[in-house]
Design a protein around this motif. Sequence first.
Motif, PDB file in Angstrom:
ATOM      1  N   SER A 124       4.053  21.387 -20.264  1.00  0.00           N
ATOM      2  CA  SER A 124       4.536  22.586 -19.574  1.00  0.00           C
ATOM      3  C   SER A 124       5.863  23.062 -20.148  1.00  0.00           C
ATOM      4  CB  SER A 124       4.730  22.310 -18.073  1.00  0.00           C
ATOM      5  OG  SER A 124       3.510  22.007 -17.438  1.00  0.00           O
ATOM      6  N   GLY A 125       6.499  22.215 -20.985  1.00  0.00           N
ATOM      7  CA  GLY A 125       7.836  22.554 -21.459  1.00  0.00           C
ATOM      8  C   GLY A 125       8.039  22.285 -22.927  1.00  0.00           C
ATOM      9  N   ARG A 126       9.125  21.567 -23.234  1.00  0.00           N
ATOM     10  CA  ARG A 126       9.556  21.419 -24.630  1.00  0.00           C
ATOM     11  C   ARG A 126       8.675  20.507 -25.453  1.00  0.00           C
ATOM     12  NH1 ARG A 126      14.936  17.570 -23.993  1.00  0.00           N
ATOM     13  NH2 ARG A 126      13.969  15.952 -22.709  1.00  0.00           N
ATOM     14  N   GLY A 127       7.931  19.610 -24.819  1.00  0.00           N
ATOM     15  CA  GLY A 127       7.002  18.775 -25.567  1.00  0.00           C
ATOM     16  C   GLY A 127       7.660  17.678 -26.382  1.00  0.00           C
ATOM     17  N   ASN A 133       0.078  24.878 -19.540  1.00  0.00           N
ATOM     18  CA  ASN A 133      -0.183  25.782 -18.418  1.00  0.00           C
ATOM     19  C   ASN A 133       0.857  26.897 -18.359  1.00  0.00           C
ATOM     20  OD1 ASN A 133       1.893  23.963 -17.544  1.00  0.00           O
ATOM     21  ND2 ASN A 133       1.504  24.568 -15.426  1.00  0.00           N
ATOM     22  N   ARG A 134       1.720  26.934 -19.379  1.00  0.00           N
ATOM     23  CA  ARG A 134       2.724  27.999 -19.479  1.00  0.00           C
ATOM     24  C   ARG A 134       2.705  28.548 -20.901  1.00  0.00           C
ATOM     25  NH1 ARG A 134       7.255  28.051 -15.842  1.00  0.00           N
ATOM     26  NH2 ARG A 134       8.366  28.977 -17.586  1.00  0.00           N
ATOM     27  N   PRO A 149       8.051  25.806 -24.979  1.00  0.00           N
ATOM     28  CA  PRO A 149       8.527  25.630 -26.359  1.00  0.00           C
ATOM     29  C   PRO A 149       7.702  24.632 -27.157  1.00  0.00           C
ATOM     30  CG  PRO A 149      10.372  25.615 -24.802  1.00  0.00           C
ATOM     31  CD  PRO A 149       9.120  25.549 -23.985  1.00  0.00           C
ATOM     32  N   GLY A 150       7.058  23.688 -26.471  1.00  0.00           N
ATOM     33  CA  GLY A 150       6.268  22.690 -27.174  1.00  0.00           C
ATOM     34  C   GLY A 150       5.087  23.269 -27.930  1.00  0.00           C
ATOM     35  N   GLY A 173       5.104  15.836 -19.683  1.00  0.00           N
ATOM     36  CA  GLY A 173       5.882  16.826 -18.945  1.00  0.00           C
ATOM     37  C   GLY A 173       5.009  17.943 -18.422  1.00  0.00           C
ATOM     38  N   PHE A 174       3.823  17.589 -17.959  1.00  0.00           N
ATOM     39  CA  PHE A 174       2.895  18.586 -17.422  1.00  0.00           C
ATOM     40  C   PHE A 174       3.194  18.774 -15.941  1.00  0.00           C
ATOM     41  CE2 PHE A 174      -1.408  19.939 -15.927  1.00  0.00           C
ATOM     42  CZ  PHE A 174      -1.516  21.083 -16.701  1.00  0.00           C
ATOM     43  N   MET A 175       3.741  19.930 -15.592  1.00  0.00           N
ATOM     44  CA  MET A 175       4.257  20.158 -14.236  1.00  0.00           C
ATOM     45  C   MET A 175       3.217  20.828 -13.345  1.00  0.00           C
ATOM     46  SD  MET A 175       7.072  18.719 -14.760  1.00  0.00           S
ATOM     47  CE  MET A 175       7.902  19.008 -13.200  1.00  0.00           C
ATOM     48  N   ARG A 176       2.117  20.127 -13.191  1.00  0.00           N
ATOM     49  CA  ARG A 176       1.039  20.650 -12.354  1.00  0.00           C
ATOM     50  C   ARG A 176       0.322  19.473 -11.718  1.00  0.00           C
ATOM     51  NH1 ARG A 176      -0.987  25.810 -10.497  1.00  0.00           N
ATOM     52  NH2 ARG A 176      -3.129  25.413  -9.811  1.00  0.00           N
TER      53      ARG A 176
END
Length: 217
Positions: free
Chosen positions: A10-13, A38-39, A43-44, A90-93
Motif C-alpha cells: 500500500s506504500g513505499r514497498g 490497493n493504492r 511509491p513501491g 505494508g498492505f493496509m487493508r
Amino acid sequence: MKRRVAILISGRGSNMAALIQAASAENFPAEIAVVISNRADAPGLQKARAAGVPTVVVESKPFGRDRAAFEATLQGELDRHGIELVCLGGFMRLFTADFVKRWYGRMLNIHPSLLPSFPGLDPHGQALRAGVKISGATVHFVIPETDAGPILMQGAVAISDHDTVDTLSERILEVEHRIYPDALRLLASGKVRLDGDVCRTADGAASGNFLISPFVG
C-alpha cells in the motif's frame, strides 16, 4: 520449479524491495510474479517496475466497506498470475475470514515487534513505553486476527535508553529486510510445517548467539 509469489503493498514497498532483490538470485526457490497495490499512488509500484516486476493496481477505495467484492477482484488477479504464495508488505487493508482461510498456510505478513508482544499500531512506541530491552520483527502466517498466526521467523535488536521511535524503527527495518526473504525461502522450499498454531521448520536452528540488553561487560 520456483514458486510464484505476489507481494501486496500500500506504500513505499521497503520489504517488497528486499524480497525482489533476494528472489533475483538464481538459487532462490521463489519468483516475484507480480506486485499488487490497493493504492495507485503507492511509491513501491515504481520500485517494482524498475526491478522488472509486473505491477497491478486494485483500488480498494471504490469498494468502500464491501471487502468481499474487493477480494474477489484481487483473487482474480492472483489467479491470472498463477500465484501460489502471497507476501504482505505494508498492505493496509484488512481481509475477510473467508479470504484468509483460502490462503491459510500460503500467506505471510511481517510485523515490527516480537509478537505476540505489541501488535497493532505504533509497535515501536509501545515497546519504548513498556520499557522492554529487546524488540524486533516477526514473520508470521496470516489468520483472521490481526498480527497473529503461527510465527515462522523472528529477529531481535537491543533497545537503548536513548532510542526514539525513529531510531528503533530504523534498526528493526534492517532486521525485517533480512528475515522476510529468509522466511519466504523456507516456505517456498517446503521446509515449513504448521502444527496447529505452531510453525515447525525443517533444517532450522537458532543462530547460537545471545542477545542481552543492557550488556554488562
